[in-house]
Design a protein around this motif. Sequence first.
Motif, PDB file in Angstrom:
ATOM      1  N   TRP A  81      -1.845  -6.029 -16.188  1.00  0.00           N
ATOM      2  CA  TRP A  81      -3.177  -6.270 -15.634  1.00  0.00           C
ATOM      3  C   TRP A  81      -3.278  -5.863 -14.168  1.00  0.00           C
ATOM      4  O   TRP A  81      -4.303  -5.330 -13.727  1.00  0.00           O
ATOM      5  N   ALA A  86       2.176  -9.083 -19.300  1.00  0.00           N
ATOM      6  CA  ALA A  86       0.720  -9.048 -19.134  1.00  0.00           C
ATOM      7  C   ALA A  86       0.358  -9.024 -17.642  1.00  0.00           C
ATOM      8  O   ALA A  86      -0.586  -8.341 -17.246  1.00  0.00           O
ATOM      9  N   TYR A  89       2.213 -23.171 -31.635  1.00  0.00           N
ATOM     10  CA  TYR A  89       2.181 -22.298 -30.480  1.00  0.00           C
ATOM     11  C   TYR A  89       3.519 -22.307 -29.775  1.00  0.00           C
ATOM     12  O   TYR A  89       4.096 -23.345 -29.517  1.00  0.00           O
ATOM     13  N   LEU A 123       5.117 -20.442 -26.441  1.00  0.00           N
ATOM     14  CA  LEU A 123       4.960 -19.531 -25.325  1.00  0.00           C
ATOM     15  C   LEU A 123       6.064 -18.493 -25.315  1.00  0.00           C
ATOM     16  O   LEU A 123       7.221 -18.779 -25.581  1.00  0.00           O
ATOM     17  N   LYS A 166     -12.609 -15.879 -26.022  1.00  0.00           N
ATOM     18  CA  LYS A 166     -13.003 -14.681 -25.280  1.00  0.00           C
ATOM     19  C   LYS A 166     -12.101 -14.316 -24.109  1.00  0.00           C
ATOM     20  O   LYS A 166     -12.421 -13.425 -23.322  1.00  0.00           O
ATOM     21  N   LEU A 167     -10.986 -15.027 -23.938  1.00  0.00           N
ATOM     22  CA  LEU A 167     -10.077 -14.673 -22.848  1.00  0.00           C
ATOM     23  C   LEU A 167      -9.049 -13.678 -23.357  1.00  0.00           C
ATOM     24  O   LEU A 167      -8.767 -13.609 -24.556  1.00  0.00           O
ATOM     25  N   PHE A 168      -8.462 -12.929 -22.438  1.00  0.00           N
ATOM     26  CA  PHE A 168      -7.441 -11.976 -22.903  1.00  0.00           C
ATOM     27  C   PHE A 168      -6.126 -12.712 -23.171  1.00  0.00           C
ATOM     28  O   PHE A 168      -5.883 -13.808 -22.682  1.00  0.00           O
ATOM     29  N   SER A 169      -5.323 -12.094 -23.969  1.00  0.00           N
ATOM     30  CA  SER A 169      -4.012 -12.655 -24.317  1.00  0.00           C
ATOM     31  C   SER A 169      -3.040 -12.324 -23.194  1.00  0.00           C
ATOM     32  O   SER A 169      -3.126 -11.245 -22.617  1.00  0.00           O
ATOM     33  N   PRO A 170      -2.121 -13.198 -22.819  1.00  0.00           N
ATOM     34  CA  PRO A 170      -1.796 -14.503 -23.399  1.00  0.00           C
ATOM     35  C   PRO A 170      -2.510 -15.667 -22.721  1.00  0.00           C
ATOM     36  O   PRO A 170      -2.211 -16.809 -23.026  1.00  0.00           O
ATOM     37  N   LEU A 171      -3.463 -15.374 -21.818  1.00  0.00           N
ATOM     38  CA  LEU A 171      -4.173 -16.455 -21.147  1.00  0.00           C
ATOM     39  C   LEU A 171      -4.928 -17.309 -22.170  1.00  0.00           C
ATOM     40  O   LEU A 171      -4.958 -18.543 -22.077  1.00  0.00           O
ATOM     41  N   GLN A 172      -5.542 -16.623 -23.135  1.00  0.00           N
ATOM     42  CA  GLN A 172      -6.267 -17.312 -24.209  1.00  0.00           C
ATOM     43  C   GLN A 172      -5.399 -18.398 -24.871  1.00  0.00           C
ATOM     44  O   GLN A 172      -5.798 -19.553 -24.973  1.00  0.00           O
ATOM     45  N   ASP A 173      -4.211 -18.021 -25.274  1.00  0.00           N
ATOM     46  CA  ASP A 173      -3.310 -18.974 -25.949  1.00  0.00           C
ATOM     47  C   ASP A 173      -2.852 -20.083 -25.011  1.00  0.00           C
ATOM     48  O   ASP A 173      -2.758 -21.243 -25.404  1.00  0.00           O
ATOM     49  N   MET A 174      -2.549 -19.719 -23.765  1.00  0.00           N
ATOM     50  CA  MET A 174      -2.057 -20.720 -22.826  1.00  0.00           C
ATOM     51  C   MET A 174      -3.107 -21.801 -22.588  1.00  0.00           C
ATOM     52  O   MET A 174      -2.800 -22.984 -22.556  1.00  0.00           O
ATOM     53  N   LEU A 182     -14.530 -10.875 -16.008  1.00  0.00           N
ATOM     54  CA  LEU A 182     -15.709 -11.441 -16.652  1.00  0.00           C
ATOM     55  C   LEU A 182     -16.923 -11.356 -15.735  1.00  0.00           C
ATOM     56  O   LEU A 182     -18.041 -11.108 -16.191  1.00  0.00           O
ATOM     57  N   GLN A 225      -8.763 -12.409 -14.834  1.00  0.00           N
ATOM     58  CA  GLN A 225      -9.691 -12.684 -15.930  1.00  0.00           C
ATOM     59  C   GLN A 225     -11.076 -13.046 -15.405  1.00  0.00           C
ATOM     60  O   GLN A 225     -12.091 -12.581 -15.914  1.00  0.00           O
ATOM     61  N   LEU A 246      -3.085 -13.918 -13.643  1.00  0.00           N
ATOM     62  CA  LEU A 246      -3.836 -13.689 -14.884  1.00  0.00           C
ATOM     63  C   LEU A 246      -5.187 -14.399 -14.866  1.00  0.00           C
ATOM     64  O   LEU A 246      -6.206 -13.822 -15.265  1.00  0.00           O
ATOM     65  N   VAL A 254       4.083 -13.112 -20.997  1.00  0.00           N
ATOM     66  CA  VAL A 254       3.290 -13.489 -19.822  1.00  0.00           C
ATOM     67  C   VAL A 254       3.638 -12.571 -18.648  1.00  0.00           C
ATOM     68  O   VAL A 254       2.753 -12.079 -17.941  1.00  0.00           O
TER      69      VAL A 254
END
Lengths: 199, 199, 199, 199
Positions: free
Chosen positions: A22, A18, A8, A10, C84-92, A79, A75, A71, A15
């Motif tokens: 958003w 996004a 991974y 970053l 199920k989180l959106f990117s890039p939050l999912q990866d972080m 949800l 999110q 973010l 970021v």
Amino acid sequence: MADAKIPYSLNSKAVAQATQAWLHTRGVKVEQIAELVMLLQQKYYPNLTMEECIHNVEMVLSKREVQNAVLTGIQLDLLAEEGKLFSPLQDMIVNDEGLYGVDEILAFSIVNVYGSIGFTNYGYIDKLKPGILERLNDRSTGEVHTFLDDIVGAVAAAASSRIAHRKQAERENDLGLPHAPEDTEEAAKRLDAEKGQKQ
Amino acid sequence: MADAKIPYSLNSKAVAQATQAWLHTRGVKVEQIAELVMLLQQKYYPNLTMEECIHNVEMVLSKREVQNAVLTGIQLDLLAEEGKLFSPLQDMIVNDEGLYGVDEILAFSIVNVYGSIGFTNYGYIDKLKPGILERLNDRSTGEVHTFLDDIVGAVAAAASSRIAHRKQAERENDLGLPHAPEDTEEAAKRLDAEKGQKQ
Amino acid sequence: MADAKIPYSLNSKAVAQATQAWLHTRGVKVEQIAELVMLLQQKYYPNLTMEECIHNVEMVLSKREVQNAVLTGIQLDLLAEEGKLFSPLQDMIVNDEGLYGVDEILAFSIVNVYGSIGFTNYGYIDKLKPGILERLNDRSTGEVHTFLDDIVGAVAAAASSRIAHRKQAERENDLGLPHAPEDTEEAAKRLDAEKGQKQ
Amino acid sequence: MADAKIPYSLNSKAVAQATQAWLHTRGVKVEQIAELVMLLQQKYYPNLTMEECIHNVEMVLSKREVQNAVLTGIQLDLLAEEGKLFSPLQDMIVNDEGLYGVDEILAFSIVNVYGSIGFTNYGYIDKLKPGILERLNDRSTGEVHTFLDDIVGAVAAAASSRIAHRKQAERENDLGLPHAPEDTEEAAKRLDAEKGQKQ
């Protein structure tokens, strides 16, 4: 989930992008946040321009700590809107329950980046809900902005703090006082060095 | 300085009494803080009484974390008033300088004890400066209340948070819902035990 | 989403039970948090028992502010685990990225409820990762505990602060010093009153 | 107290210089703080140099919020050393009393400026007390450093956070990724403009 073979890494630009995307998707424009800044600061700086307010909001939004909070908050709003959180968190967030304060906590992490002088502005604007904050608080739309309304107020408060610091620097510059940099010198140094090497 | 032979032993009662005494000496009455609480909370709880507000302010002031902030803040105000701080701290505190935010930081440590839901109330009241806060901000008196005005606002905000928690508990009691204690059960248990043994 | 006909009414008991249930589901036992407390506090209080540690952890977990942070953090871990989180939050979050600090922010809101004296214990334990924290940090399991490991450390730090306050009260009691209550008197008063009326 | 005729005008340079001078007077060198940073960060960045650590400590110390905390903390230490605080604050600070947490609160306002990722480093170093922190904690000298030891640890933690942000930017630069500025662009812009006009 991250591919096991590629470690991974970053990507800060992703970021930042996004965050912008958003905010836009959720109906918040930088200009609208800048209007809150103007409301908070114009009595202290009568010559403050919308352009400066916009610029300072953009600078606040360029901080990683701020992007993380934006973010994560959006999110959770999203949800909740889709009914995908577990109970009773789902109900607490959809109803912006009075004893649920995680939204304020995230907002505060934004204000904090520009120091304690923004605490007051945050609370004030969060109570009065002017401009864009009024719409974000309108629950009749079916949208959930439990986190976003506090976050937008916090970005405006942080931008106000940033302006207070910058205006002081300008004033001292005008008075011919020796300049005490607040961490900007180094930024310039690095960019200068980069320019020297690459461009 | 502490006598080398007698190990230092904190006396909580002395800390609590000093807090009360210093607030009084600096011209702040519990009733005046309670009025700020009433101002903040009456629209949410129309039946809220001044007696309840006073009681909740007293409970906030019974917390050690709060007492520490009150005593430290008043001490700094007092020393600034007497011109005994070193430069430029002296000037920054006497003038309640815009970029000096340690007063807000101490205030925030008070609000935090009752959680993030008090952030907004603190900022709001600190901006509007109603009641006792107006007098504390009047610099024409020669008195310095750079710390105390923020601290008084913070105590009022904390008491408001405490009321919000208690009112929720009362409402659930009235609905006959099973009670989820927030750390009170244990307090009662201990006092009951003490009573059983001693009285 | 809340049924439009029935106004939303928070049920504190439900929030408390969900907190317990989710900690259990995610593999964290109160006893394991209590072991962290023992590790942090036994050198200061050689007679401290596991029973006391467990009790203090339970009292921390009875606070709404703490429950809010626990539930929100576990929900984010869970969604990240499920992708199920959106990117890039999912990866972080899946990667517990070094510049993502929202987990620390939530953890801090827990520590703060018992005041600033817990800051050090939180940082210490979060760095050393003893006991249950080691397992929560093991990424080879496929589970995501980016939030939960910080939250568990924070609950242990908060319980340690609570013990420090209680031990001081006990010491003063033993010395026959007049008792300065820290908000417990009122709790007892209320419970006594309830008992008088109902039982 | 400020001369009534000359309106108070903060001089940022004077605040920055007082911070440096007081740290020096109280026996703390930038190099010693930099050593703490090296201790915290070398395992993550094996090529980290002392020069970089020093530079980052200096940049942290260039922030007004940090300077405010340093000056206020040292002032309180100094007054406690001279026995000039009122009772019981005097005793609490001289003895670095366990339930007095205002020192941690000031320290935290420093860490916060570089975001929540520094919380852990602060707590860790404050517990272990390596290097300069050991001397600051030695009460046998008659000196009082109740605030300063926490503040020095906080500056080291903040500098560590700053390094983490900068190293990420460097890594992305090396990978040729588009650069997401974190508020530096503007700094450079302003300095460039100034250069264009003046030099």
